[in-house]
Write a protein that holds these residues in place. Structure first.
Motif, short mmCIF file in Angstrom:
data_model
loop_
_atom_site.label_atom_id
_atom_site.label_comp_id
_atom_site.label_asym_id
_atom_site.label_seq_id
_atom_site.Cartn_x
_atom_site.Cartn_y
_atom_site.Cartn_z
N GLU A 24 0.83 -1.19 0.00
CA GLU A 24 0.00 0.00 0.00
C GLU A 24 0.87 1.26 0.00
O GLU A 24 1.83 1.37 0.78
CB GLU A 24 -0.91 0.01 1.22
CG GLU A 24 -1.95 1.10 1.18
CD GLU A 24 -2.95 1.01 2.29
OE1 GLU A 24 -3.49 2.05 2.66
OE2 GLU A 24 -3.18 -0.11 2.80
N GLY A 25 0.56 2.17 -0.87
CA GLY A 25 1.27 3.44 -0.96
C GLY A 25 2.49 3.42 -1.86
O GLY A 25 3.03 4.47 -2.19
N THR A 27 4.27 3.34 -5.23
CA THR A 27 3.87 3.66 -6.60
C THR A 27 5.00 3.51 -7.61
O THR A 27 4.75 3.52 -8.81
CB THR A 27 3.32 5.09 -6.70
OG1 THR A 27 4.33 6.00 -6.26
CG2 THR A 27 2.07 5.25 -5.85
#
Length: 85
Positions: A24-25, A27
């Motif tokens: 998560e988070g 990129t």
């Protein structure tokens, strides 16, 4: 940019994140995983499909010279299922 270039860039970005380890988070993948993604995508999308493809992908991802670890086998399997036309 053309659609083909945009599509290739997207595929490389997604593959590199899978190789680098999705969380998560996150990129952007590291440079090493981006280089591996290029080799993996080229291998998967290549004209020949043979029984050695999955071990070769796992080895590219792991950089293990023939002894890929279990997480890299999983990543290779995921990428093969997602990217093979």
């Amino acid at each position: 940019m053309s659609t083909a270039i945009d599509t290739r860039a997207h595929v490389l970005r997604e593959a590199s994140l899978t190789i680098c380890g999705r969380r998560e988070g996150k990129t952007v993948a590291c440079a090493s995983c981006l280089r591996k993604a290029d080799a993996v995508v080229h291998t998967i999308r290549g004209p020949e499909l043979n029984t050695a493809l999955l071990p070769r992908l796992a080895d590219i991802i792991c950089g293990s010279q023939g002894e890929p670890c279990a997480p890299c086998w999983e990543k290779a399997t995921t990428l093969l299922l997602e990217l093979r036309p």
